[in-house]
Design a protein around this motif. Structure first.
Motif, PDB file in Angstrom:
ATOM      1  N   ARG A  59       0.353  -1.342  -0.691  1.00 21.79           N
ATOM      2  CA  ARG A  59      -0.129  -0.274   0.219  1.00 21.79           C
ATOM      3  C   ARG A  59       0.890   2.027  -0.337  1.00 21.79           C
ATOM      4  O   ARG A  59       1.897   1.159   0.196  1.00 21.79           O
ATOM      5  CB  ARG A  59      -0.581  -0.091   1.336  1.00 21.79           C
ATOM      6  N   THR A  60       0.241   2.189  -0.369  1.00 21.79           N
ATOM      7  CA  THR A  60       1.028   3.733  -0.633  1.00 21.79           C
ATOM      8  C   THR A  60       1.198   4.171   1.246  1.00 21.79           C
ATOM      9  O   THR A  60       0.800   4.329   1.989  1.00 21.79           O
ATOM     10  CB  THR A  60       0.164   4.857  -1.433  1.00 21.79           C
ATOM     11  N   ASP A  61       2.470   4.362   1.562  1.00 26.98           N
ATOM     12  CA  ASP A  61       2.678   4.871   2.775  1.00 26.98           C
ATOM     13  C   ASP A  61       2.316   6.387   3.076  1.00 26.98           C
ATOM     14  O   ASP A  61       2.150   7.224   2.712  1.00 26.98           O
ATOM     15  CB  ASP A  61       3.872   4.774   2.766  1.00 26.98           C
ATOM     16  N   ARG A  62       1.121   6.265   4.060  1.00 28.37           N
ATOM     17  CA  ARG A  62       0.607   7.082   4.607  1.00 28.37           C
ATOM     18  C   ARG A  62       1.490   8.620   4.840  1.00 28.37           C
ATOM     19  O   ARG A  62       0.847   9.966   5.095  1.00 28.37           O
ATOM     20  CB  ARG A  62      -1.022   7.283   4.995  1.00 28.37           C
ATOM     21  N   PHE A  63       2.133   7.942   6.127  1.00 32.03           N
ATOM     22  CA  PHE A  63       3.067   9.040   6.596  1.00 32.03           C
ATOM     23  C   PHE A  63       4.697   9.592   5.799  1.00 32.03           C
ATOM     24  O   PHE A  63       5.146  10.654   6.814  1.00 32.03           O
ATOM     25  CB  PHE A  63       3.199   8.212   8.004  1.00 32.03           C
ATOM     26  N   ALA A  64       4.409   9.092   4.646  1.00 28.72           N
ATOM     27  CA  ALA A  64       5.770   9.793   3.657  1.00 28.72           C
ATOM     28  C   ALA A  64       5.520  11.179   2.883  1.00 28.72           C
ATOM     29  O   ALA A  64       5.955  11.849   2.750  1.00 28.72           O
ATOM     30  CB  ALA A  64       5.785   8.663   2.342  1.00 28.72           C
ATOM     31  N   ARG A  65       3.495  11.532   3.826  1.00 23.47           N
ATOM     32  CA  ARG A  65       3.202  12.724   3.300  1.00 23.47           C
ATOM     33  C   ARG A  65       3.218  13.775   4.396  1.00 23.47           C
ATOM     34  O   ARG A  65       2.791  13.462   5.935  1.00 23.47           O
ATOM     35  CB  ARG A  65       2.020  12.982   2.598  1.00 23.47           C
ATOM     36  N   PRO A  66       4.457  14.943   5.080  1.00 25.86           N
ATOM     37  CA  PRO A  66       4.302  15.230   5.568  1.00 25.86           C
ATOM     38  C   PRO A  66       3.453  15.982   5.983  1.00 25.86           C
ATOM     39  O   PRO A  66       3.082  15.299   7.914  1.00 25.86           O
ATOM     40  CB  PRO A  66       5.542  16.188   5.617  1.00 25.86           C
ATOM     41  N   TRP A  67       2.334  16.102   6.074  1.00 22.89           N
ATOM     42  CA  TRP A  67       1.258  17.038   6.575  1.00 22.89           C
ATOM     43  C   TRP A  67       0.455  16.123   6.941  1.00 22.89           C
ATOM     44  O   TRP A  67      -0.117  16.637   7.820  1.00 22.89           O
ATOM     45  CB  TRP A  67       0.024  17.632   5.162  1.00 22.89           C
ATOM     46  N   ILE A  68       0.943  14.801   7.126  1.00 22.04           N
ATOM     47  CA  ILE A  68      -0.449  13.952   7.414  1.00 22.04           C
ATOM     48  C   ILE A  68      -0.504  13.545   9.063  1.00 22.04           C
ATOM     49  O   ILE A  68      -0.651  13.069   9.952  1.00 22.04           O
ATOM     50  CB  ILE A  68      -0.705  12.428   6.366  1.00 22.04           C
ATOM     51  N   VAL A  69       1.484  13.736   8.882  1.00 21.11           N
ATOM     52  CA  VAL A  69       2.173  13.457  10.021  1.00 21.11           C
ATOM     53  C   VAL A  69       1.896  14.619  10.967  1.00 21.11           C
ATOM     54  O   VAL A  69       1.481  14.505  11.877  1.00 21.11           O
ATOM     55  CB  VAL A  69       3.835  13.183   9.571  1.00 21.11           C
ATOM     56  N   GLU A  70       1.760  15.469  10.537  1.00 19.47           N
ATOM     57  CA  GLU A  70       1.892  17.225  11.316  1.00 19.47           C
ATOM     58  C   GLU A  70       0.382  17.683  11.627  1.00 19.47           C
ATOM     59  O   GLU A  70      -0.451  17.437  12.510  1.00 19.47           O
ATOM     60  CB  GLU A  70       1.911  18.305  10.368  1.00 19.47           C
ATOM     61  N   LEU A  71      -0.677  17.014   9.878  1.00 21.04           N
ATOM     62  CA  LEU A  71      -1.763  16.369  11.249  1.00 21.04           C
ATOM     63  C   LEU A  71      -2.347  15.347  12.362  1.00 21.04           C
ATOM     64  O   LEU A  71      -2.622  15.342  13.252  1.00 21.04           O
ATOM     65  CB  LEU A  71      -3.052  15.305   9.899  1.00 21.04           C
ATOM     66  N   VAL A  72      -1.328  14.494  12.644  1.00 25.32           N
ATOM     67  CA  VAL A  72      -1.474  12.859  13.001  1.00 25.32           C
ATOM     68  C   VAL A  72      -1.467  13.956  14.941  1.00 25.32           C
ATOM     69  O   VAL A  72      -1.787  13.781  16.129  1.00 25.32           O
ATOM     70  CB  VAL A  72      -1.417  12.110  13.259  1.00 25.32           C
ATOM     71  N   GLU A  73      -0.020  14.425  14.021  1.00 28.49           N
ATOM     72  CA  GLU A  73       0.523  15.079  16.185  1.00 28.49           C
ATOM     73  C   GLU A  73      -0.405  16.079  16.609  1.00 28.49           C
ATOM     74  O   GLU A  73      -0.229  16.558  17.626  1.00 28.49           O
ATOM     75  CB  GLU A  73       1.758  16.042  15.457  1.00 28.49           C
ATOM     76  N   ARG A  74      -0.665  17.127  15.237  1.00 28.91           N
ATOM     77  CA  ARG A  74      -1.608  17.531  15.944  1.00 28.91           C
ATOM     78  C   ARG A  74      -2.866  17.634  16.562  1.00 28.91           C
ATOM     79  O   ARG A  74      -3.678  17.887  18.003  1.00 28.91           O
ATOM     80  CB  ARG A  74      -2.558  19.104  14.875  1.00 28.91           C
ATOM     81  N   LEU A  75      -3.631  16.692  15.908  1.00 25.23           N
ATOM     82  CA  LEU A  75      -5.033  15.980  16.840  1.00 25.23           C
ATOM     83  C   LEU A  75      -4.844  15.229  17.963  1.00 25.23           C
ATOM     84  O   LEU A  75      -4.786  14.848  18.931  1.00 25.23           O
ATOM     85  CB  LEU A  75      -5.378  14.705  15.323  1.00 25.23           C
TER      86      LEU A  75
END
Length: 361
Positions: free
Chosen positions: A199-215
């Motif tokens: 599958r595509t690694d969603r966490f290769a996209r920095p904005w998703i990592v930042e989204l999770v960190e903010r949440l």
């Protein structure tokens, strides 16, 4: 009916309170993905996010969060990541869906997890089950149901839990963890899972990592991120990060350390998570649409979500149909057929092993 389009950051506090009121008035909207906090947080990171505010006279009667992409193609907020999508609206609201998407500047709005009862739904849209862990009668009642419907799985999981403790050490489960290092451990496991399974690694996209960190850093009465982790002898073995309202926990990113795979740590963790979540006031764990074996084993109920689109005559809608609809129909055919689904899953895992081997060589 008047429709105003705003960026999430421009919503007034009165708008946010009204959104929460409408959300709380209908159990169908009790998902953190439909909460104003989720849309606002994503909007801080993705500028294509907008909210259509629906007004009837002096009353605000609905909020429609969406993303506007080139050629007037609309998608849900954080498309591809969310298990509940749609309009949060007043009861018995009636409107023309095509007029709504026109007001949003869209030629088409595509969705794959539209919640039931939406004014956007028609008989043409395909409904899919979305399994849940229903804790409204308490955790003990849930376990008694699972013993009847998935008795073999429950007994096997209990045995493996005891064996894990004999072989390695005592188990500990921490719920509502706020440590960022623990989150990074979980995301590392999830990245490994994406790669192994092709599958595509969603966490290769920095904005998703930042989204999770903010949440993860968000914790209010109405909405918050929930990280929990299962340890054996002090070592993390399985965990999950999800989002919650006051009463619903949305399953989002579960993962585990594959070196403990023979003990089924994911199942052990999910049962422990359900127990702690129930004590924290959670009544439903929404595991999300998807033909996953563990969901079938753990569920004691299900919702329905819809897949499809709302379109009006436009160039963007035509391009979207040519690019997306045949692919979606083919995907639906594969997922509906167990043999085809299994074959596709094996092919993806083979691709994942090859990709991992090439990356490590």
């Amino acid at each position: 009916m008047r429709v105003s389009i705003v960026h999430p950051r421009d919503l007034a506090e009165s708008d946010i309170e009204r959104w929460r009121t409408l959300q709380g008035a209908d159990p169908a909207f009790d998902s953190p993905f439909l909460s104003p906090e989720f849309t606002i947080t994503v909007g801080d990171l993705q500028d294509q996010v907008r909210v259509a505010v629906l007004q009837d006279g002096q009353d605000t009667v609905g909020f429609f969060p969406y993303e506007r992409h080139p050629m007037g193609i609309g998608k849900p907020v954080a498309a591809g990541l969310t298990d509940a999508q749609g309009l949060v609206h007043a009861k018995d609201l009636e409107f023309d869906p095509q007029r709504l998407i026109k007001s949003c500047g869209l030629g088409v709005f595509e969705f794959d997890h539209l919640v039931a009862g939406q004014p956007l739904l028609t008989s043409r849209h395909t409904l899919h089950p979305s399994p849940i862990i229903d804790l409204r009668d308490g955790y003990d009642s849930y376990i008694e149901t699972i013993k009847l419907t998935s008795g073999k799985t429950y007994r096997s999981t209990a045995y493996k839990s005891r064996k894990l403790q004999r072989d390695v050490g005592p188990l500990q489960h921490d719920y509502a963890v706020t440590d960022s290092a623990t989150l990074r451990t979980l995301l590392g496991w999830k990245t490994g899972q994406y790669r192994r399974t092709g599958r595509t690694d969603r966490f290769a996209r920095p904005w998703i990592v930042e989204l999770v960190e903010r949440l993860l850093a968000t914790d209010t009465e109405h909405f918050g991120g929930v990280l929990d982790m299962l340890y054996v002898d002090g070592r993390p073995v399985a965990g999950h990060f999800g989002l919650r309202t006051a009463t619903t926990l949305a399953g989002w990113f579960p993962a585990y350390d594959t070196s403990f795979a023979k003990y089924s740590p994911g199942l052990i963790h999910h049962l422990a998570m359900a127990e702690k979540a129930a004590k924290a006031g959670i009544e439903v764990i929404d595991m999300g649409r998807g033909e996953k074996e563990y969901k079938e084993k753990l569920k004691n109920g299900e919702y329905e979500v819809a897949e499809g689109q709302v379109a009006r005559p436009s160039a963007g809608a035509g391009v979207h149909w040519m690019l997306r609809v045949p692919v979606r129909k083919a995907r639906g055919t594969v997922l509906a057929n167990p043999v085809l689904r299994s074959t596709a899953d094996r092919a993806l895992k083979t691709f994942g092993r090859l990709r991992t081997s090439l990356q490590s060589s």
